[in-house]
Enzyme design. Structure first.
Site, PDB file in Angstrom:
ATOM      1  N   LYS A 161       0.999  -1.267  -0.135  1.00 49.03           N
ATOM      2  CA  LYS A 161      -0.024  -0.023  -0.002  1.00 49.03           C
ATOM      3  C   LYS A 161       0.882   1.231  -0.041  1.00 49.03           C
ATOM      4  O   LYS A 161       2.086   1.245  -0.087  1.00 49.03           O
ATOM      5  CB  LYS A 161      -1.042   0.181   1.239  1.00 49.03           C
ATOM      6  CG  LYS A 161      -1.992  -1.318   1.021  1.00 49.03           C
ATOM      7  CD  LYS A 161      -3.177  -1.042   0.124  1.00 49.03           C
ATOM      8  CE  LYS A 161      -3.763  -2.339  -0.303  1.00 49.03           C
ATOM      9  NZ  LYS A 161      -4.607  -3.004   0.649  1.00 49.03           N
TER      10      LYS A 161
HETATM   11  C1  LIG Z   1      -5.721  -4.351   0.853  1.00 52.07           C
HETATM   12  C2  LIG Z   1      -7.156  -4.152   0.702  1.00 52.07           C
HETATM   13  C3  LIG Z   1      -7.889  -4.338   2.029  1.00 52.07           C
HETATM   14  C4  LIG Z   1      -7.070  -5.121   2.983  1.00 52.07           C
HETATM   15  O1  LIG Z   1      -6.235  -4.580   3.561  1.00 52.07           O
HETATM   16  P1  LIG Z   1      -5.569  -5.296   4.782  1.00 52.07           P
HETATM   17  O2  LIG Z   1      -4.782  -4.347   5.500  1.00 52.07           O
HETATM   18  O3  LIG Z   1      -4.473  -6.519   3.954  1.00 52.07           O
HETATM   19  O4  LIG Z   1      -6.449  -6.308   5.467  1.00 52.07           O
HETATM   20  C5  LIG Z   1      -9.067  -4.155   1.957  1.00 52.07           C
HETATM   21  N1  LIG Z   1      -9.654  -3.245   1.036  1.00 52.07           N
HETATM   22  C6  LIG Z   1      -9.058  -3.054  -0.139  1.00 52.07           C
HETATM   23  C7  LIG Z   1      -9.786  -2.481  -1.299  1.00 52.07           C
HETATM   24  C8  LIG Z   1      -7.546  -3.460  -0.381  1.00 52.07           C
HETATM   25  O5  LIG Z   1      -7.016  -3.190  -1.474  1.00 52.07           O
END
Ligand SMILES: *Cc1c(COP(=O)(O)O)cnc(C)c1O
Length: 386
Positions: A186
């Site tokens: 991210k």
């Molecule tokens: C990455 C992601 C999540 C989940 O994030 P985590 O921190 O891995 O639990 C939720 N929603 C979207 C749209 C994502 O891309």
């Protein structure tokens, strides 16, 4: 022959590394002073001190806590876009509630107020807009409609850090809860991690209690003077969703670099926008007016006159040494969601159409100018060779 360019990589510096070492040496490796500092820094970053920031071990946990805190249960329906990661919908199932899937906008790939409104029933209790790739959904009409209909708004802001919507940072809008992700790929990372943000003190309190086994700190604090240090009270069957200090140690320094990371991402997206504009590609939607794009992802679509299919395109890019991806395989195509809710592609024509031609090109701060040039020249090669 240059090295293979992976689809995503985190950028971890010496500051993060020494802060983690400091945590390891200090003996505080689970939730402690660094989590507290990271939460304070996060609220400061959002620039609104009336907000509560609650660090958790993933955005998925954070979304689950948010839905639990607003009181979602088995009788309820929660509206989610089909064009998202499965986490957005699975947390609805954790609580025994029913996700109601909606189609998205053909340009932004975001849920629209119109599709939200059409999906509302007497059982609708919440809606989870997802800010796809880092471009905000049109939140004003969604929030206005939700308030009128008594529906809670939980923003899945896993891609949207930092994203401005009409001059305001996502996280400071008038929704009930916003959840950010610090997963490895991210816009900033803690390895695994997430942040729940809300202006509602009751929701904040419930999330804090439920993220650590339903242990009530308030009850503990109230009697702290009278009770011994080993005493605590369990007030609900909570979860194990707390963020460890080792992760917060990374997050504290990633957050400091976030604006610099964002400037880099923006410049990279602008480079792609310019370099790819003459190709049979639909470029990503751009922010309007006072809004901005976090550029977590750079999603393109191959036009119907492109001489190559999406799958072959990705395969050829791989052969040329560039990792690409697809965001997303819409939820209506995954066996669990498809079969459990009898979903068909014809129910989501726009999302289906986007998916069939979508490719996500690599975009991350560790990429060099040479890497960007390489991606562009490989894209050109794939188109010219067919
Ligand atoms: C990455 C992601 C999540 C989940 O994030 P985590 O921190 O891995 O639990 C939720 N929603 C979207 C749209 C994502 O891309």
């Amino acid at each position: 022959m240059s090295e293979f360019l992976p689809f995503a990589l985190p950028e971890i510096g010496e500051d993060e590394i020494s802060e983690v070492i400091d945590s390891l040496k200090s003996g505080w490796i689970t939730t402690g002073p660094k989590v507290k500092r990271f939460e304070q820094d996060f609220t400061e970053f959002l620039g609104d001190f009336s907000l509560y920031s609650i660090a958790v071990n993933s955005a998925t946990s954070g979304l689950h806590l948010a839905l639990e805190a607003v009181g979602i249960g088995p009788e309820d329906e929660v509206i989610v876009p089909t064009y998202t990661f499965t986490a957005t919908a699975e947390i609805v199932r954790y609580l025994g509630a029913t996700p109601v899937f909606v189609d998205v906008d053909p340009e932004t790939f975001n849920m629209t107020c119109d599709s939200f409104e059409k999906a509302i029933t007497s059982r609708t209790k919440a809606v989870i807009p997802v800010h796809f790739a880092g471009l905000a959904c049109d939140m004003d009409p969604i929030i206005t409609l939700a308030k009128i209909r008594g529906i809670k708004v939980i923003e899945d802001a896993a891609h949207a850090l930092p994203t401005y919507y009409k001059g305001k940072l996502v996280g400071t809008l008038a929704s009930d809860v916003t959840v950010f992700s610090f997963y490895a790929n991210k816009t900033m990372t803690t390895g695994e991690g997430g942040m729940v943000v809300t202006s509602n003190p009751e929701i904040a309190k419930r999330c804090r209690v439920m993220r650590l086994h339903g242990i009530s700190r308030d009850v503990f604090d109230r009697y702290a003077s009278k009770k011994p240090a080993w005493s605590y009270e369990v007030v609900a069957p909570g979860y194990k969703y707390n963020m460890p200090d080792i992760s917060a140690a990374i997050g504290i320094h990633q957050l400091k670099k976030l604006n610099v990371f964002h400037i880099k991402r923006q410049a990279m997206a602008e480079f792609y926008n310019e370099a790819l504009k003459d190709l049979p590609i639909i470029l990503p939607a751009l922010p309007l007016g006072n809004s901005s794009h976090a550029w977590h992802l750079y999603p393109i679509r191959l036009k119907s006159n492109a001489n190559v299919s999406r799958d072959v395109f990705i395969e050829k890019m791989y052969e040329l040494g560039v990792g690409c991806s697809v965001h997303f395989i819409p939820l209506h195509l995954h066996p669990y969601w498809r079969e459990f809710y009898a979903l068909r592609p014809t129910m989501f024509p726009i999302a289906q159409n986007i998916f069939e031609s979508e490719v996500t090109l690599p975009l991350y701060t560790k990429m060099t100018n040479d890497d960007l040039e390489k991606v562009v020249s490989c894209v050109r090669k794939v188109f010219s060779n067919g």
